[in-house]
Design a protein around this motif. Structure first.
Motif, mmCIF file in Angstrom:
data_model
loop_
_atom_site.group_PDB
_atom_site.id
_atom_site.type_symbol
_atom_site.label_atom_id
_atom_site.label_comp_id
_atom_site.label_asym_id
_atom_site.label_seq_id
_atom_site.Cartn_x
_atom_site.Cartn_y
_atom_site.Cartn_z
ATOM 1 N N UNK A 7 1.060 -1.059 0.223
ATOM 2 C CA UNK A 7 -0.053 -0.016 0.039
ATOM 3 C C UNK A 7 1.003 1.251 -0.011
ATOM 4 N N UNK A 8 0.762 2.283 -0.758
ATOM 5 C CA UNK A 8 1.504 3.275 -1.102
ATOM 6 C C UNK A 8 0.605 4.549 -1.611
ATOM 7 N N UNK A 9 1.244 5.576 -1.612
ATOM 8 C CA UNK A 9 0.317 7.021 -1.952
ATOM 9 C C UNK A 9 -0.093 6.909 -3.375
ATOM 10 N N UNK A 14 3.108 6.427 -10.596
ATOM 11 C CA UNK A 14 3.800 6.685 -11.872
ATOM 12 C C UNK A 14 5.332 6.428 -11.950
ATOM 13 N N UNK A 15 5.876 6.398 -10.568
ATOM 14 C CA UNK A 15 7.318 6.391 -10.241
ATOM 15 C C UNK A 15 7.380 4.614 -10.332
ATOM 16 N N UNK A 16 6.469 4.034 -9.612
ATOM 17 C CA UNK A 16 6.489 2.614 -9.307
ATOM 18 C C UNK A 16 6.518 2.045 -10.632
ATOM 19 N N UNK A 118 11.347 -4.825 -8.157
ATOM 20 C CA UNK A 118 11.665 -4.473 -9.638
ATOM 21 C C UNK A 118 10.278 -4.359 -10.280
ATOM 22 N N UNK A 119 10.286 -3.622 -11.625
ATOM 23 C CA UNK A 119 8.907 -3.425 -12.206
ATOM 24 C C UNK A 119 8.631 -4.632 -12.743
ATOM 25 N N UNK A 120 9.466 -5.528 -12.871
ATOM 26 C CA UNK A 120 9.048 -7.106 -13.565
ATOM 27 C C UNK A 120 8.271 -7.638 -12.500
#
Length: 266
Positions: A7-9, A14-16, A118-120
């Motif tokens: 859970x995050x803002x 977009x950065x994630x 990571x994004x993957x």
């Protein structure tokens, strides 16, 4: 592959999507990593940390980031109360999911991945309702919140009305500065420790204060007075606080030095 939710803002999404999730949280023993929770059949349990994170986290809506981890990935898992006791355990991601799912009440459990995501490994990102989960502690609903200075959160929504309905005997408002200084003067020289500590308690509820009038207490023979002096001035924006804490950081008593280290810990 084990599935977890972080859970995050919503502003971070977009950065994630571009670079993944940074390992900028601290877990048991100072472990740097990413907090998350296993995806369980219960939606409410899976997103149980939403309301509690909203109290302390960034302003605005929160989003859920689903991540897939290798079953053999080592993670730190346990109840949040076990964190201070050092009782959380290192398990594989698959074992962590099984351990949490097997709990009769998994509320308050947490998992720390000791690295960046990571994004993957990001499966999907989605908006979630902001009303799921518990606040304060599990089963807090129906229990009157504590309004003491240590439990309250400055600026929390509805906090002032809560304190007006349920005032705490040590919650304030603090007496005026001249009254507190008169109490310190009446305590004598070097001063009665009980009277000085009572005045320092009320000084600690203020945002600013007369540092120059309290500096002499740094030489008081009772270390509990010097320790309470640290906690009284540590939140002040008054010039001279840093110099006073520097002086108390060299105090001969370990409790006073430890108090300075605690208030200066980032």
């Amino acid at each position: 592959m084990a599935m977890f939710v972080h859970l995050t803002a919503a502003a971070n999404t977009p950065r994630i999507r571009r670079a993944g999730i940074r390992a900028d949280s601290r877990g048991q023993g100072g472990v740097r990593g990413v907090y998350c929770f296993p995806v369980l059949p219960s939606y409410t349990l899976t997103h149980q940390w939403l309301r509690e994170l909203a109290r302390f986290g960034p302003k605005g809506a929160l989003s859920a980031v689903h991540v897939r981890l290798d079953d053999a990935q080592e993670v730190l898992v346990g109840h949040y109360r076990d964190r201070a006791k050092g009782a959380q355990q290192w398990l594989t991601a698959a074992e962590a999911v099984a351990r949490v799912a097997a709990q009769p009440d998994p509320r308050g459990w947490e998992v720390v991945v000791p690295r960046a995501i990571s994004t993957r490994e990001v499966h999907r990102i989605r908006a979630v309702p902001q009303v799921a989960g518990w606040r304060y502690v599990p089963d807090a609903h129906g229990t009157r919140p504590c309004t003491c200075f240590g439990c309250r959160i400055r600026g929390e929504y509805g906090g002032r009305r809560l304190r007006e309905r349920h005032p705490h005997p040590l919650d304030g408002p603090p007496p005026p500065v001249p009254v507190l200084l008169a109490r310190i003067e009446a305590a004598g020289d070097p001063g009665d420790p009980a009277a000085l500590r009572d005045a320092l308690h009320w000084f600690g509820l203020r945002r600013r204060g007369p540092v120059d009038h309290l500096t002499r207490l740094a030489a008081h023979p009772d270390p509990t007075v010097r320790r309470d002096l640290v906690w009284a001035v540590q939140g002040w924006s008054t010039p001279g606080v840093a110099e006073l804490l520097d002086l108390l950081a060299e105090d001969p008593h370990p409790d006073v030095r430890e108090a300075v280290a605690d208030v200066r810990e980032p």
